[in-house]
Design an enzyme around this catalytic site. Structure first.
Site, PDB file in Angstrom:
ATOM      1  N   SER A  57       6.614  -0.290   4.248  1.00  0.00           N
ATOM      2  CA  SER A  57       5.423  -1.023   3.837  1.00  0.00           C
ATOM      3  C   SER A  57       4.298  -0.605   4.765  1.00  0.00           C
ATOM      4  O   SER A  57       4.523  -0.413   5.965  1.00  0.00           O
ATOM      5  CB  SER A  57       5.635  -2.532   3.984  1.00  0.00           C
ATOM      6  OG  SER A  57       6.591  -2.994   3.065  1.00  0.00           O
ATOM      7  N   GLU A  64     -13.513  -5.162   3.430  1.00  0.00           N
ATOM      8  CA  GLU A  64     -13.685  -5.580   2.034  1.00  0.00           C
ATOM      9  C   GLU A  64     -12.369  -6.059   1.398  1.00  0.00           C
ATOM     10  O   GLU A  64     -12.267  -6.126   0.175  1.00  0.00           O
ATOM     11  CB  GLU A  64     -14.256  -4.411   1.226  1.00  0.00           C
ATOM     12  CG  GLU A  64     -15.607  -3.908   1.717  1.00  0.00           C
ATOM     13  CD  GLU A  64     -15.508  -2.955   2.923  1.00  0.00           C
ATOM     14  OE1 GLU A  64     -14.371  -2.574   3.290  1.00  0.00           O
ATOM     15  OE2 GLU A  64     -16.555  -2.607   3.494  1.00  0.00           O
ATOM     16  N   SER A  65     -11.368  -6.359   2.184  1.00  0.00           N
ATOM     17  CA  SER A  65     -10.067  -6.922   1.770  1.00  0.00           C
ATOM     18  C   SER A  65      -8.904  -6.031   2.225  1.00  0.00           C
ATOM     19  O   SER A  65      -8.725  -5.868   3.418  1.00  0.00           O
ATOM     20  CB  SER A  65      -9.993  -7.306   0.296  1.00  0.00           C
ATOM     21  OG  SER A  65     -10.887  -8.405   0.048  1.00  0.00           O
ATOM     22  N   HIS A  70       3.951  -0.340  -0.807  1.00  0.00           N
ATOM     23  CA  HIS A  70       5.360  -0.617  -0.519  1.00  0.00           C
ATOM     24  C   HIS A  70       6.149   0.419  -1.314  1.00  0.00           C
ATOM     25  O   HIS A  70       5.942   0.558  -2.517  1.00  0.00           O
ATOM     26  CB  HIS A  70       5.751  -2.027  -0.972  1.00  0.00           C
ATOM     27  CG  HIS A  70       4.911  -3.114  -0.364  1.00  0.00           C
ATOM     28  ND1 HIS A  70       5.082  -3.551   0.935  1.00  0.00           N
ATOM     29  CD2 HIS A  70       3.887  -3.845  -0.854  1.00  0.00           C
ATOM     30  CE1 HIS A  70       4.203  -4.516   1.196  1.00  0.00           C
ATOM     31  NE2 HIS A  70       3.464  -4.712   0.131  1.00  0.00           N
ATOM     32  N   CYS A  85     -13.921  -5.975  -2.123  1.00  0.00           N
ATOM     33  CA  CYS A  85     -15.006  -6.853  -2.552  1.00  0.00           C
ATOM     34  C   CYS A  85     -16.340  -6.170  -2.281  1.00  0.00           C
ATOM     35  O   CYS A  85     -16.414  -5.167  -1.564  1.00  0.00           O
ATOM     36  CB  CYS A  85     -14.915  -8.204  -1.860  1.00  0.00           C
ATOM     37  SG  CYS A  85     -15.139  -8.132  -0.093  1.00  0.00           S
TER      38      CYS A  85
END
Lengths: 123, 123
Positions: A57, A64-65, A70, A85
């Protein structure tokens, strides 16, 4: 009342990826960091975990997020999320970089708008 | 050919959350860590970023994928993702913990199956 969405979230299923790519964390670091640059996002930090079967992972937090992958080498499958975002960042540019490296034979994509809110007046 | 999904991904939009909760990273750490325990996931690590307006991003990587929140205090909105794989972990238990703390007045949820693959024979 004028509405807008705060973010866009691409949920990407990549099937049929070459096995050896899905155990290569160094490659993932190169690919995802390049994807962050390509879409104009701001890198904030990252974290990864490697599993016994070589899968891993890997998440990059961006201002922005986030962008996360994975991998399931035994199924030649990668779960990819590109959540951005703001209007300056285009998640599809990150998508292009990542899918170019991982050569999936089949892709499913859902694009969700995140945070549907009332637009605030400027001023 | 028998198919199965590798993971479940809850994409949760929490609207109308009390402003002060969305600038409280310590609370988020308590809530998300408790949610990880409640759903039987395995904690691997975490990362966070705090923004000028007090909002933050916070991601916990679990062995079964990840749980993330991004807060927008100015819109009383939280974007929550609970992505788990395997049959032992129930993302809805994490969901119950998180929504109980954040008291959203409105919730939208999408549950996506991630990684639809052919079931392998045991043995």
């Amino acid at each position: 009342m004028k509405m807008k969405s705060l973010g866009r979230h691409l949920i990407v299923e990549m099937y049929g990826c070459p096995h050896k790519l899905l155990t290569d964390l160094d490659l993932a670091k190169k690919v995802l960091r390049e994807s962050v640059e390509s879409c104009g996002a701001t890198y904030m930090g990252e974290f990864n975990t490697i599993f016994d079967n070589g899968g891993f992972s890997y998440i990059i937090l961006i201002a922005e997020s986030h962008i996360s992958i994975h991998t399931w080498p035994e199924y030649n499958y990668i779960a990819l999320d590109i959540f951005t975002c703001g209007e300056k960042v285009d998640p599809w540019k990150a998508y292009e970089v990542i899918t170019r490296y991982y050569q999936p034979s089949k892709i499913n994509i859902v694009e969700l708008k995140r945070g549907i809110v009332e637009e605030k007046e400027q001023g």
